[in-house]
Design an enzyme around this catalytic site. Structure first.
Site, PDB file in Angstrom:
ATOM      1  CG  HIS A   1     -31.758  55.894   2.713  1.00 58.70           C
ATOM      2  ND1 HIS A   1     -31.040  57.054   2.946  1.00 58.70           N
ATOM      3  CD2 HIS A   1     -31.776  55.745   1.364  1.00 58.70           C
ATOM      4  CE1 HIS A   1     -30.647  57.579   1.792  1.00 58.70           C
ATOM      5  NE2 HIS A   1     -31.069  56.795   0.818  1.00 58.70           N
TER       6      HIS A   1
ATOM      7  CG  HIS B   1     -31.286  52.422  -1.937  1.00 58.87           C
ATOM      8  ND1 HIS B   1     -32.084  53.254  -2.686  1.00 58.87           N
ATOM      9  CD2 HIS B   1     -30.388  53.224  -1.314  1.00 58.87           C
ATOM     10  CE1 HIS B   1     -31.679  54.501  -2.529  1.00 58.87           C
ATOM     11  NE2 HIS B   1     -30.647  54.513  -1.694  1.00 58.87           N
TER      12      HIS B   1
END
Length: 198
Positions: A146, A148
């Site tokens: 992922h 941010h």
């Protein structure tokens, strides 16, 4: 225990029965890009049963969705470092960045300008940090790749490292050896990994 906490949280976020005043931006994500087996169940190679992001993608956990397409999903972080802290996650499970196919990384990164611009404007921020924690030593907690997006405002003092004085790189033998070691690692990769797609 986690399943019970999740059920309680879901009951507060999505109470049963009609509720016209409920916020329409609070949704459970549906993953359209994950293939199903003959029995209609999601392939275990695509999603992990115990991964919190895979649960969100399967629609088993709630999220505050900002953006979604066939490859990725952008949600608000539930433990934000700043207002608007968001995560771009691929819809298929890859534990680390190096295990994520370049096409998936490209799809995620291609959305950064669009999504970050919207977040910066919506939060009245000045800037943003783009961050990937890859591996436990780098602070990765959820082992599903992922990115941010962390909105920033001037003088918010978010990172302690911003007050640390940086040092000029010494162009010495140690730096030259580091460059050689990195280049050696790159040269050992198959040629198709080094060629950029046209």
């Amino acid at each position: 225990m986690e399943a019970r906490r999740l059920a309680i949280l879901c009951s507060h976020l999505n109470p049963p029965g009609p509720n016209p005043s409920r916020d329409p931006t609070l949704r459970v994500s549906v993953c359209n890009s994950v293939s199903s087996g003959d029995d209609g169940k999601l392939e275990s190679s695509n999603l992990q049963n115990d991964c919190v992001f895979c649960k969100i993608i399967r629609g088993e956990s709630p999220c505050l969705k900002l953006y979604e397409d066939d490859m990725c999903l952008c949600i608000l972080d539930t433990n934000p470092l700043s207002n608007g802290h968001s995560l771009i996650i691929p819809k298929l499970h890859y534990p680390t960045l190096e295990e994520t196919p370049p096409s998936v990384v490209s799809a995620m990164c291609s959305k950064v300008p669009l999504i970050s611009n919207a977040i910066v404007k919506a939060t009245d921020s000045d800037s943003f940090n783009l961050l990937v924690n890859n591996g436990a030593a780098a602070g990765q907690v959820i082992f599903h790749t992922h990115i941010h997006i962390i909105p920033r405002k001037e003088h918010d003092c978010l990172w302690a490292s911003e007050s640390v004085r940086r040092h000029t790189l010494k162009l010495d033998k140690e730096a030259s050896q580091l460059v050689s070691r990195v280049r050696q690692q790159l040269c050992s990769l198959p040629q198709e990994q080094l060629v950029q797609p046209s």
